[in-house]
Design a protein around this motif. Structure first.
Motif, PDB file in Angstrom:
ATOM      1  N   SER A 252      15.780  74.835 108.716  1.00  0.00           N
ATOM      2  CA  SER A 252      14.841  74.027 109.476  1.00  0.00           C
ATOM      3  C   SER A 252      14.196  74.846 110.596  1.00  0.00           C
ATOM      4  O   SER A 252      12.986  74.741 110.844  1.00  0.00           O
ATOM      5  CB  SER A 252      15.559  72.807 110.057  1.00  0.00           C
ATOM      6  OG  SER A 252      14.659  72.002 110.797  1.00  0.00           O
TER       7      SER A 252
ATOM      8  N   GLN B 220      12.763  66.904 105.270  1.00  0.00           N
ATOM      9  CA  GLN B 220      12.875  68.333 104.983  1.00  0.00           C
ATOM     10  C   GLN B 220      12.209  68.669 103.651  1.00  0.00           C
ATOM     11  O   GLN B 220      11.559  69.719 103.518  1.00  0.00           O
ATOM     12  CB  GLN B 220      14.359  68.739 104.932  1.00  0.00           C
ATOM     13  CG  GLN B 220      14.596  70.243 104.872  1.00  0.00           C
ATOM     14  CD  GLN B 220      14.776  70.846 106.249  1.00  0.00           C
ATOM     15  OE1 GLN B 220      13.989  70.554 107.161  1.00  0.00           O
ATOM     16  NE2 GLN B 220      15.788  71.657 106.410  1.00  0.00           N
ATOM     17  N   THR B 221      12.345  67.788 102.662  1.00  0.00           N
ATOM     18  CA  THR B 221      11.694  68.006 101.369  1.00  0.00           C
ATOM     19  C   THR B 221      10.181  68.065 101.540  1.00  0.00           C
ATOM     20  O   THR B 221       9.500  68.901 100.935  1.00  0.00           O
ATOM     21  CB  THR B 221      12.069  66.877 100.385  1.00  0.00           C
ATOM     22  OG1 THR B 221      13.470  66.934 100.116  1.00  0.00           O
ATOM     23  CG2 THR B 221      11.301  67.016  99.075  1.00  0.00           C
TER      24      THR B 221
ATOM     25  N   ARG C 285       8.575  68.964 104.219  1.00  0.00           N
ATOM     26  CA  ARG C 285       8.228  70.211 104.901  1.00  0.00           C
ATOM     27  C   ARG C 285       8.230  71.391 103.928  1.00  0.00           C
ATOM     28  O   ARG C 285       7.340  72.250 103.969  1.00  0.00           O
ATOM     29  CB  ARG C 285       9.204  70.472 106.047  1.00  0.00           C
ATOM     30  CG  ARG C 285       9.136  69.453 107.160  1.00  0.00           C
ATOM     31  CD  ARG C 285      10.168  69.740 108.239  1.00  0.00           C
ATOM     32  NE  ARG C 285       9.795  70.891 109.040  1.00  0.00           N
ATOM     33  CZ  ARG C 285      10.602  71.470 109.924  1.00  0.00           C
ATOM     34  NH1 ARG C 285      11.831  71.016 110.095  1.00  0.00           N
ATOM     35  NH2 ARG C 285      10.190  72.492 110.622  1.00  0.00           N
TER      36      ARG C 285
ATOM     37  N   ASN D 275      19.348  70.580 100.130  1.00  0.00           N
ATOM     38  CA  ASN D 275      18.727  69.463 100.832  1.00  0.00           C
ATOM     39  C   ASN D 275      18.761  68.198  99.972  1.00  0.00           C
ATOM     40  O   ASN D 275      19.069  67.109 100.454  1.00  0.00           O
ATOM     41  CB  ASN D 275      17.288  69.828 101.178  1.00  0.00           C
ATOM     42  CG  ASN D 275      16.617  68.796 102.049  1.00  0.00           C
ATOM     43  OD1 ASN D 275      17.015  68.570 103.179  1.00  0.00           O
ATOM     44  ND2 ASN D 275      15.584  68.165 101.514  1.00  0.00           N
TER      45      ASN D 275
ATOM     46  N   LEU E 123      21.303  74.234 106.402  1.00  0.00           N
ATOM     47  CA  LEU E 123      20.053  73.478 106.451  1.00  0.00           C
ATOM     48  C   LEU E 123      19.438  73.502 107.848  1.00  0.00           C
ATOM     49  O   LEU E 123      18.216  73.454 107.997  1.00  0.00           O
ATOM     50  CB  LEU E 123      20.301  72.037 105.996  1.00  0.00           C
ATOM     51  CG  LEU E 123      20.577  71.892 104.494  1.00  0.00           C
ATOM     52  CD1 LEU E 123      21.116  70.498 104.178  1.00  0.00           C
ATOM     53  CD2 LEU E 123      19.315  72.166 103.685  1.00  0.00           C
ATOM     54  N   SER E 124      20.274  73.580 108.859  1.00  0.00           N
ATOM     55  CA  SER E 124      19.771  73.701 110.226  1.00  0.00           C
ATOM     56  C   SER E 124      19.046  75.033 110.415  1.00  0.00           C
ATOM     57  O   SER E 124      17.961  75.086 111.009  1.00  0.00           O
ATOM     58  CB  SER E 124      20.931  73.584 111.229  1.00  0.00           C
ATOM     59  OG  SER E 124      20.465  73.740 112.547  1.00  0.00           O
TER      60      SER E 124
ATOM     61  N   ASP F 152      15.091  69.886 114.686  1.00  0.00           N
ATOM     62  CA  ASP F 152      16.068  70.031 113.607  1.00  0.00           C
ATOM     63  C   ASP F 152      17.044  68.865 113.648  1.00  0.00           C
ATOM     64  O   ASP F 152      17.760  68.689 114.620  1.00  0.00           O
ATOM     65  CB  ASP F 152      16.814  71.372 113.772  1.00  0.00           C
ATOM     66  CG  ASP F 152      18.055  71.439 112.909  1.00  0.00           C
ATOM     67  OD1 ASP F 152      18.010  70.898 111.782  1.00  0.00           O
ATOM     68  OD2 ASP F 152      19.053  72.028 113.353  1.00  0.00           O
TER      69      ASP F 152
ATOM     70  N   THR G 264      10.210  75.728 111.024  1.00  0.00           N
ATOM     71  CA  THR G 264       9.430  75.487 112.232  1.00  0.00           C
ATOM     72  C   THR G 264       8.670  76.746 112.651  1.00  0.00           C
ATOM     73  O   THR G 264       7.492  76.691 113.014  1.00  0.00           O
ATOM     74  CB  THR G 264      10.335  75.015 113.386  1.00  0.00           C
ATOM     75  OG1 THR G 264      10.948  73.779 113.023  1.00  0.00           O
ATOM     76  CG2 THR G 264       9.546  74.829 114.670  1.00  0.00           C
TER      77      THR G 264
ATOM     78  N   TYR H   4      19.423  68.418 111.263  1.00  0.00           N
ATOM     79  CA  TYR H   4      20.671  68.716 110.570  1.00  0.00           C
ATOM     80  C   TYR H   4      21.816  69.135 111.497  1.00  0.00           C
ATOM     81  O   TYR H   4      22.981  68.856 111.200  1.00  0.00           O
ATOM     82  CB  TYR H   4      20.449  69.761 109.482  1.00  0.00           C
ATOM     83  CG  TYR H   4      20.002  69.125 108.185  1.00  0.00           C
ATOM     84  CD1 TYR H   4      20.824  68.213 107.524  1.00  0.00           C
ATOM     85  CD2 TYR H   4      18.759  69.399 107.633  1.00  0.00           C
ATOM     86  CE1 TYR H   4      20.427  67.607 106.347  1.00  0.00           C
ATOM     87  CE2 TYR H   4      18.359  68.797 106.449  1.00  0.00           C
ATOM     88  CZ  TYR H   4      19.197  67.908 105.819  1.00  0.00           C
ATOM     89  OH  TYR H   4      18.808  67.298 104.662  1.00  0.00           O
TER      90      TYR H   4
END
Length: 308
Positions: free
Chosen positions: A205, A41-42, A44, A109, A201-202, A262, A209, A264
């Motif tokens: 994400s 995630q970082t 991204r 995150n 966080l989900s 995702d 996207t 998370y």
């Protein structure tokens, strides 16, 4: 990382009759997978920020905006000068757009990644040194404190008291049973915060996207226009082939962006499963359920480990 986690899960399944090692192994595997998800995630977030900077600079160039360095840059040799005041500015005095920082999501995150890393370290601690164990316990407590701060202190008084009580030391206890009991207590107490964090966080994400797919689609369209222009202007075969390759590459990148998953939401579900196993003293059936969830998570991370 993914291969190690898969091996750990296979080992857990082989020793399912021994609850304490299986439980600690499940927790360690979960921690490793969570750390991997946070790192992905970082990456991204960093890619999105870099893309925004590129777009801002491209707009400045396309619009013929004259740039200069701020007068404050010449003062950097003077003691006490602010480094932050030295920057590129527009000569017309208008501000230059800044990319979004995503500071709150980035902090959350980062906190989740540290929680995963320290949880795995605590679960894997086989040392008989009580002081070393309490050091691992302290590191995990610090990461949970960071998670709470990143959530903005969200939670009820009862939740905070439960978390505080869970992190009470166990002195010089050296028995694995005492340590496993402490691990169970922590996971149960922290689970409400983990559920809040993974929900946020989900959602982030999913937004990432959407942004990635939109940006990638724009690149596909630019590649298609460039190829059409080359045909219209009777470009050389070599140039046409280069632009064709670019279009193929951009379409492939678009498909990878759209395929990103995702992790998370799955992390939240798996942590809840571990919390349930912790409350039930990690029965064989619950542990097997946790292992199944972890297998799904590892497969998910493997599929989207390098989406760019």
């Amino acid at each position: 990382m993914t291969f190690r986690v898969i091996l750990a899960i296979a080992a857990l399944a082989a020793v399912a009759g021994c609850s304490s090692p299986v439980y600690r192994g499940s927790v360690a595997s979960f921690g490793d997978a969570t750390q991997a998800a946070a790192q992905a995630q970082t990456k991204r977030l960093s890619t999105l920020s870099d893309s925004q900077i590129s777009d801002i600079r491209g707009d400045l160039a396309q619009n013929g905006v004259l740039l200069a360095y701020a007068p404050e840059c010449a003062l950097l040799a003077v003691p006490g000068s602010s480094i932050d005041d030295c920057k590129v500015v527009r000569r017309d005095g208008a501000p230059i757009d800044n990319p979004e920082s995503f500071a709150s999501i980035a902090a959350l995150n980062k906190a989740m990644g540290e929680y995963g890393a320290n949880l795995a370290a605590l679960a894997a601690d086989a040392s008989e040194d009580g002081a070393a164990f309490n050091t691992s316990l302290t590191n995990l407590a610090v990461s949970v404190e960071g998670l709470s701060a990143a959530l903005g202190g969200a939670g009820t008084k009862d939740q905070f008291e439960a978390v505080g009580a869970a992190f009470g030391g166990i002195g010089t206890a050296t028995f694995a049973g005492a340590r496993t009991s402490k691990l169970r207590e922590i996971i149960v107490a922290v689970d409400p915060q983990i559920q809040q964090a993974t929900a946020l966080l989900s959602a982030a994400s999913e937004a990432l996207t959407l942004s990635e797919v939109t940006t990638s689609l724009q690149r596909v369209e630019r590649a298609e226009r460039a190829l059409a222009s080359a045909y219209a202007n009777n470009a050389s075969t070599r140039d046409v082939q280069r632009l064709q390759d670019r279009l193929f590459d951009e379409v492939a990148a678009l498909k990878r962006s759209a395929a990103a998953r995702d992790a998370y939401a799955n992390i939240g579900q798996t942590h809840a499963k571990l919390a349930k196993a912790s409350r039930d003293r990690a029965s064989k059936e619950d542990l097997q359920g946790s292992i199944v969830e972890l297998s799904k998570l590892v497969k998910l991370l493997s599929e989207s480990a390098d989406p760019f």
